[in-house]
Design a protein around this motif. Sequence first.
Motif, PDB file in Angstrom:
ATOM      1  N   GLN A   1      23.238  20.770  31.085  1.00 26.37           N
ATOM      2  CA  GLN A   1      23.471  21.189  29.705  1.00 26.37           C
ATOM      3  C   GLN A   1      22.153  21.396  28.973  1.00 26.37           C
ATOM      4  O   GLN A   1      22.016  22.328  28.175  1.00 26.37           O
ATOM      5  N   PHE A   2      21.167  20.535  29.228  1.00 23.52           N
ATOM      6  CA  PHE A   2      19.843  20.743  28.642  1.00 23.52           C
ATOM      7  C   PHE A   2      19.292  22.105  29.042  1.00 23.52           C
ATOM      8  O   PHE A   2      18.758  22.852  28.221  1.00 23.52           O
ATOM      9  N   HIS A   3      19.396  22.416  30.325  1.00 23.34           N
ATOM     10  CA  HIS A   3      18.848  23.667  30.842  1.00 23.34           C
ATOM     11  C   HIS A   3      19.506  24.869  30.151  1.00 23.34           C
ATOM     12  O   HIS A   3      18.823  25.845  29.793  1.00 23.34           O
ATOM     13  N   ARG A   4      20.813  24.782  29.943  1.00 23.51           N
ATOM     14  CA  ARG A   4      21.530  25.906  29.328  1.00 23.51           C
ATOM     15  C   ARG A   4      21.256  25.994  27.833  1.00 23.51           C
ATOM     16  O   ARG A   4      21.236  27.087  27.264  1.00 23.51           O
ATOM     17  N   LEU A   5      21.033  24.865  27.181  1.00 22.19           N
ATOM     18  CA  LEU A   5      20.626  24.892  25.779  1.00 22.19           C
ATOM     19  C   LEU A   5      19.248  25.535  25.627  1.00 22.19           C
ATOM     20  O   LEU A   5      19.022  26.355  24.719  1.00 22.19           O
ATOM     21  N   LEU A   6      18.345  25.179  26.521  1.00 26.93           N
ATOM     22  CA  LEU A   6      16.992  25.738  26.453  1.00 26.93           C
ATOM     23  C   LEU A   6      16.958  27.228  26.751  1.00 26.93           C
ATOM     24  O   LEU A   6      16.021  27.925  26.357  1.00 26.93           O
ATOM     25  N   ALA A   7      17.989  27.731  27.438  1.00 22.98           N
ATOM     26  CA  ALA A   7      18.057  29.162  27.758  1.00 22.98           C
ATOM     27  C   ALA A   7      18.532  30.000  26.573  1.00 22.98           C
ATOM     28  O   ALA A   7      18.456  31.240  26.625  1.00 22.98           O
ATOM     29  N   LEU A   8      19.032  29.359  25.506  1.00 23.51           N
ATOM     30  CA  LEU A   8      19.451  30.115  24.322  1.00 23.51           C
ATOM     31  C   LEU A   8      18.244  30.789  23.687  1.00 23.51           C
ATOM     32  O   LEU A   8      17.128  30.244  23.692  1.00 23.51           O
ATOM     33  N   PRO A   9      18.442  31.959  23.088  1.00 21.62           N
ATOM     34  CA  PRO A   9      17.331  32.611  22.379  1.00 21.62           C
ATOM     35  C   PRO A   9      16.803  31.722  21.254  1.00 21.62           C
ATOM     36  O   PRO A   9      17.547  30.925  20.673  1.00 21.62           O
ATOM     37  N   ASP A  10      15.528  31.859  20.955  1.00 18.13           N
ATOM     38  CA  ASP A  10      14.900  31.017  19.934  1.00 18.13           C
ATOM     39  C   ASP A  10      15.617  31.107  18.594  1.00 18.13           C
ATOM     40  O   ASP A  10      15.766  30.099  17.892  1.00 18.13           O
ATOM     41  N   ASP A  11      16.058  32.311  18.220  1.00 22.70           N
ATOM     42  CA  ASP A  11      16.696  32.458  16.906  1.00 22.70           C
ATOM     43  C   ASP A  11      18.014  31.694  16.849  1.00 22.70           C
ATOM     44  O   ASP A  11      18.391  31.171  15.791  1.00 22.70           O
ATOM     45  N   VAL A  12      18.721  31.582  17.981  1.00 19.19           N
ATOM     46  CA  VAL A  12      19.971  30.818  18.023  1.00 19.19           C
ATOM     47  C   VAL A  12      19.652  29.320  17.951  1.00 19.19           C
ATOM     48  O   VAL A  12      20.280  28.566  17.206  1.00 19.19           O
ATOM     49  N   ARG A  13      18.675  28.886  18.711  1.00 16.64           N
ATOM     50  CA  ARG A  13      18.325  27.458  18.732  1.00 16.64           C
ATOM     51  C   ARG A  13      17.828  26.966  17.374  1.00 16.64           C
ATOM     52  O   ARG A  13      18.038  25.812  17.016  1.00 16.64           O
ATOM     53  N   ASN A  14      17.190  27.856  16.651  1.00 19.95           N
ATOM     54  CA  ASN A  14      16.558  27.440  15.400  1.00 19.95           C
ATOM     55  C   ASN A  14      17.440  27.576  14.169  1.00 19.95           C
ATOM     56  O   ASN A  14      17.048  27.117  13.082  1.00 19.95           O
TER      57      ASN A  14
END
Length: 503
Positions: A254-267
Motif C-alpha cells: 500500500q505504501f508503494h501504491r500511495l507513493l506512485a500517485l502523482p504529486d498533485d494528488v498526494r499533496n
Amino acid sequence: MVGLWNTASEQPDLTALVDPGGREITYRELAAEANRYGRGFQSLGLTPGDSIVLMLPNSAELVAVYFAAYQTGLYVVMANWHLTGAEVAYLVQDSGAKALVGHERFAAAATEAAASLPAEARFAVGAIDGFRPLGSLGEGEQGRPDVRTTGSPMLYTSGTTGRPKGVRRPLTGADPDVVPGSASWFFGIFGIRPFDGHVHLCGSPLYHTAVLNFVVISIQLGHTAVLMDHWDPEEMLRLIERHKVTHSHMVPTQFHRLLALPDDVRNKYDLSSLRAMIHGAAPCPIEVKRRMLDWWGPVVIEYYAATEGGGTAISAQEWLRKPGSVGLPWPTSEIKVLDEDGNELPAGERGLVYLRMGDATFEYHRDEEKTRAARVGKLFTLQDIGYLDEDGYLFLCDRKNDMIISGGVNIYPAEIEGELVCHPKVADVAVFGVPHPDWGEQIKAVVQPVDGVEPGDDLTRELLAFAGTRLAKFKLPRTIEYLTELPRDPNGKLYKRKLRDRA
C-alpha cells in the motif's frame, strides 16, 4: 469504562463505525445488533465453545456478528472470500462450525461451503437461495443474551504447506464486558490510548488477523472505525481528510501504491490528523520506508508479529537509527534466533526467528505434529529467517521456504525484491528460485511494469543494470518475466507459490 457495551451505555451516541457506504453506526446501535444476533445464535442451540464461519466483506454486519459471537463464547472463523466453496467447506468441517453467515457476492462459494449445515443455520446478507436473511437472526429478541462469556477468533494460517491450520486458543471464561488489559497494552505500544479522539481506518479485509484485531480493539477502546470495502490509494487519502483519521494498519504494498500517485494528488489532501500509521505483514524496502517518512513524518510505526502470539515494534525515530530493523520485543514478549538444532545464535548470525508471548499457549487445531514442529520449549517459529544485532534489534531476511540456495550460497529474495521495486518502471516484483541442473537453483524475477511501460529485452537490461549497482552479481536474477499483475490478496500478501508452480 472501555468496551462496546459499556460505551453503548455511557456514550450511546458516539460513532462506533462508518460503513463503506458512509453510514454512521453509533455504539448503541452496534451493541443492539450484537445483542440480537447473540440471542439468535443461542436460540439455535449454540453454546460456548461452538464455532461459526463468516464469509462477509468489510461491513457493519460483519462487525455486529463478530461481537455477537464474542459475547456468547463462540469461536469465529473468518473465511477469506477469495477461497473456493470447497476450501471454505474445509473450514466449516475442520472447525466444526454450527452456522455460516455469507454475503450474496459470494453466493456460489457460500452455498457449497454450507452444504453440510442445516437450513436454519445458514444466513445471508442479501439474497442467497437456501439461506435465511441475516435480519431474521434473533428477530424480535430484546436485551443481552442469556449466557455471556468471552469468545475468540479462530484464525487459520495461510497454509503455505498443506491445508490451513486453525489457531485455537482456550476460552478464558471472562466477562465480555471487561476488555482485557492486553488490548490497551497492545495499542499502548503505538502510543494509542482509550477515548483520546482516535479514528481508525480499515482498508484491508477483516479476514486477516491483524486487520480484525485493530478494528475490534479500536471499538473496544472508544475509537471510531472507518471501513473501506476495497483499498484504493486516493480514496484512502480522501477518507483520512474526511474523517480526521489518526491511525491505520497497513502493508508495504500500500505504501508503494500511495507513493506512485502523482504529486498533485498526494499533496491535495490534509493528512495532519495522522498519529500512528502502523505497518507489518511483510518486509518493507528501506527506500520505500524512507519516502513514506519524508511524506508523512514520524507517524510511521513498524511491527512484526504472529497470529500465534508475540512480536516486536520500532518507532520512526528508532528505525532511522536502525534502518531495516523490525524493532525490539514487546514487553512480556521474547525473541530468539536459533539454528536448526535449536541452539541460540550470537548477535549478527542468521537463523530461524522464534517468539514467545508471556505464558500464552495455542495449538494448531487437529494438528499436533505441526504444533510440535513449530516449537522449541515455549518458543515457536513462523519459519522466518533473521538475526539480532548487538542491541537486540531484530532484522528479518526472508521466509525459510522462500530462501534460494544457489551453488551452496543462501540468497534472500526479499532483499532483491526490495531493490528492484525501487526502480521507477516497476510496479510490483516477486523473486524466487527455479531448479537448475548445476547450481541447484537459479534466481528468477517476475515483474509487473508500471502502466504504460513496455516489457521486453530493453527493460530487462535496464533493470539488471539498475540492480547491478545495488546488489552483488550472484544476487542478480538470471531471468526476468513480465506479468500485467502479480497474484496478491487484498492485504498485499503475495501468492509466490502460484508463480513457482507457473514457472
